[in-house]
Design a protein around this motif. Structure first.
Motif: not given
Length: 806
Positions: A375-382, A407-411, A459-464
């Motif tokens: 069973i896969i558990g949901d984890v808050d991912e970057p 650049v494009t990033a999403q949760d 280097t580009v960083m992305a955070s929620e």
């Protein structure tokens, strides 16, 4: 002589023994007496005058029972001689082993008794000697005779197992009759007499699993399918009994501890048919996420197994390895998990024995299968970027704020939290770019120069927004594109060499331009400045391949007249817009040195001494050093001359006259001394003769010598015999010379001889030879020394022609 057998039975237990003694002893103890000869020789040497034959005695064995426990001494036997009339005149003596201590004899009757209880296991027989003598005269009536008393065995020792208890092993599931162990008991009784040492084996404990052979003592399995997993150890008690196992026999026992060894007769078994495992989606690839274990009742190598994922779906996402020590299956992750895409994974796992025993193949497959639900558990991912690596470009000299890329990033979580963007400035010393906080647009913060830095790595960083601690990074490479913002130029650090002998139209040098811009700006073109008058010395030729050639416009140059020329050259590129620059080239006139072929080494030589250009520092120092050396030589010469003016006597002291090397300082007669010996005469006799003739010329005869035309010394050589004659003559003159010093002198002569192929290098004798016709036109390309040599040859040639002319 006769020995009667008498047996006293003192108790009921000895009735049997008494019967044995009567039956055996009476017949065995009865002597068979026979005279060996008609005469009997007495010990004292007397001979029987009546010649009456006498019977001697021959003894057989006596027997005595061991372990006699009666109150009286045990009667063994009786000695009797025919000479004994019963009047006590015969005396019986007993000697040997145990005589007097164990065995006692009645000297009058000859009865032998055993006074002690005997043990056959300690000593089995005794050797004794019997003798009959006359009591009054001590004369031997019978010759001394030897006999043996044997101790007769009784069953007084029980069988023993000296090495017990014992340990044995047999494989489980062994067939009936499989040998386990062999026992051997020992009995101290006499094995040759009766059944006292005849042993029979039997099992007291261990039935019905094991049996023992009554004669050999071999223990064997009595039941089949004995399972180690049910019972591993057995204790077997075996009895050994003598007297062939009859009633009254003695017995002894021992214990054998039997262990069943393991065989692979049990397949692996999973305790459950279904398992469930929780794994968070953030689990790392290659890391263990869980364990599973199957049980095997066997031991060691028989319990070894391997685990396999049998379904393709589970095998693609997970892998399983076997921990041989713990016999566990280690489940690891092959691919990243994504709760949003799939929440459950199912694995079918199989455990299989690796070492199978073909004897038990009929029991079925030695493996087991179970099911594992992960069973896969949901984890808050970057945040996750759209691609793993970005490459962008921007033109140099672009204004500040020019957009470079986005650049494009999403949760990836279901919450879809907004994303913020940042640039990691720790990697750059200067900040060239910025990024939009919400949209990820990258822009320039200052003007870029491709010639300074052509590539930028950031280097580009992305955070929620909801969880700023979860950060993801992506590398970006930005290429600075070239624009034509640098004019071409001709980089010439060294001067261009122009030979003095250069001709019109000759290529002096080929030049190539440099441009800091990219080569994609097109070809280069060359020209002379149009605003300057035409250069009379040099011109420029565009070769059409991004090179230009400098061409001489006149014939020959003179370093003394002008050694440096300057040539401005205009070079243009093919970019947009077209850029150009003017480069001034320095051309140095030099005297070029001819190489091995037609080519010349274009390198300027040091100017001649006292030239118009002046002396260099190095040349001035060299000349100064030469002057100093010459002055030092002159001073040294003057000092030596002053010392030579003071002559010392040849012999220092009249008392010091020895055959030593005497040093003296005699300068000689100089050029006027015509009698001095010339060693050159020996080296070249012809030359010596020529000198002699020259010395004999009187004033007014020089013309005669010229007219006669004397031959060259190389052409007039003395004969070898003449040379030998000269040497002998010189030796005789030296021997007759009484004015010489009073010590031996060694003079060395050398003579080359006739026929030297080299000839003479003297100019004498060559006056009549006309010089060849020489052309000095080729000397114009030589160095200044060559020009001087040409002028000298021309002068000497003219003088020679005038001298030869009549």
């Amino acid at each position: 002589m006769r020995i009667p057998a008498t047996t006293a039975c003192l108790c009921p237990l000895l009735i049997c023994l008494c019967f044995i003694e009567k039956s055996y002893g009476t017949s065995q103890l009865r002597p068979n007496v026979r005279a060996p000869s008609n005469q009997t020789k007495h010990p004292d040497g007397e001979r029987d005058v009546h010649h009456r034959p006498k019977r001697g005695w021959i003894w057989n064995q006596f027997f005595v029972l061991e372990e006699h426990i009666g109150p009286e001494a045990q009667h063994v036997g009786k000695l009797h001689s025919n000479s004994d009339k019963g009047d006590g005149s015969v005396r019986y003596l007993l000697t040997g082993e145990g005589a007097g201590t164990i065995f006692v004899i009645n000297e009058v009757t000859g009865d032998i008794h055993a006074s002690k209880s005997l043990d056959r296991e300690k000593k089995g027989q005794y050797v004794l000697h019997a003798q009959a003598i006359d009591r009054y005269t001590n004369r031997s009536l019978e010759p001394e005779s030897e006999f043996i008393i044997k101790v007769q065995d009784v069953n007084d020792n029980a069988p023993k197992f000296p090495d017990g208890p014992f340990a044995a092993a047999v494989p489980e599931m062994a067939d009936v009759g499989t040998s386990v162990f062999q026992l051997t008991a020992t009995d101290a009784d006499d094995p040759t007499y009766g059944n006292s040492a005849k042993i029979v084996y039997s099992i007291l404990q261990g039935q019905p699993y094991f049996s023992v052979d009554p004669k050999t003592g071999v223990i064997r399995t009595a039941l089949s399918n004995m399972d180690r997993e049910a019972r591993e150890r057995y204790s077997v008690v075996v009895q050994a009994k003598d007297m062939a196992g009859s009633v009254g026999g003695l017995s002894g026992s021992t214990t054998i501890n039997v262990t069943l060894t393991d065989v692979n007769d049990n397949p692996p078994k999973f305790p459950q048919k279904n398992y469930q495992l929780y794994v968070p989606e953030s689990a790392q690839i290659g890391k263990a996420v869980g364990k599973i274990k199957a049980n095997d009742e066997d031991l060691g190598i028989n319990a070894e197994m391997r685990y396999i994922i049998t379904n393709a779906e589970g095998k693609a996402m997970f892998s399983i390895t076997t921990d041989t020590d713990q016999k566990e299956g280690i489940i690891s992750l092959r691919l990243p998990l994504n709760y949003e895409k799939r929440k459950v994974h199912t694995l079918h796992i199989e455990g299989v024995n690796t070492h199978l025993d073909p004897r038990f193949s009929h029991l079925g497959a030695f493996k087991d299968t179970t099911t594992l639900r992960i069973i896969i558990g949901d984890v808050d991912e970057p945040p996750v970027f759209s691609i793993d690596y970005y490459i962008m470009d921007v033109y140099e000299n672009s204004p500040v704020g020019t957009e470079v890329g986005t650049v494009t990033a999403q949760d990836p979580d279901s919450t879809k939290s907004p994303v913020r963007y940042f640039i990691d400035h720790s990697e750059e010393e200067q900040v060239y770019f910025s990024i939009g906080l919400n949209n990820g647009v990258i822009k320039t913060t200052q003007s870029l120069d491709r010639e300074d830095v052509a590539w930028h790595n950031i280097t580009v960083m992305a955070s929620e927004v909801d969880n700023p601690s979860l950060v993801s990074r992506v590398p970006i490479t930005i290429q600075v594109l070239d624009v034509n913002d640098n004019a071409p130029y001709i980089a010439r650090d060294d001067e261009i060499i122009v030979c003095e002998t250069s001709r019109a139209g000759q290529v002096i040098q080929t030049v190539r331009p440099s441009d800091k811009d990219n080569f994609a700006n097109g070809r280069f073109s060359f020209a002379l400045p149009i605003d300057l008058p035409v250069n009379p010395n040099f011109t420029l030729k565009d070769n059409g391949d991004n090179t230009a050639s400098i061409v001489a416009r006149r014939y020959q140059f003179s370093q003394s007249e002008q050694d440096l020329y300057q040539l401005p050259v205009v070079v243009r590129d093919g970019g947009e817009p077209v850029l150009s620059s003017t480069s001034t080239l320095n051309l140095r006139v030099c005297v070029c040195q001819r190489g091995g072929g037609s080519s010349r080494v274009k390198a300027c030589r040091v100017p001649a001494f006292l030239s118009t250009a002046g002396l260099s520092t190095g040349a001035f120092i060299a000349i100064l050093l030469c002057i100093i050396i010459l002055l030092a030589i002159v001073v040294l010469f003057v000092i030596l001359r002053s010392k030579k003016g003071k002559k010392e006597p040849l012999i220092i002291s009249e008392e010091d006259v020895r055959e030593n090397v005497v040093t003296y300082d005699d300068e000689g007669g100089g050029e006027e001394d015509t009698e001095a010996f010339d060693i050159a005469a020996l080296r070249n006799p012809a030359g010596a003769e020529w000198k002699r003739l020259r010395r004999e010329v009187r004033p007014g005869m020089e013309g005669w010598l010229v007219a006669c035309g004397p031959q060259s010394p190389s052409l007039v050589l003395l004969d070898t015999e003449d040379m030998h004659h000269v040497i002998r003559q010189k030796v005789v003159e030296a021997d007759r010379d009484t004015s010489g010093p009073p010590y031996d002198s060694l003079q060395t002569y050398s003579y080359e001889g006739r026929g030297s192929p080299t000839g003479s290098v003297s100019s004498l004798g060559l006056a009549q030879v006309l010089p060849p016709e020489l052309s000095y036109s080729d000397l114009e390309d030589w160095e200044p020394e060559g020009h001087t040599l040409a002028r000298l040859f021309e002068t000497e040639l003219s003088e020679t022609e005038q001298t030869i002319a009549p």
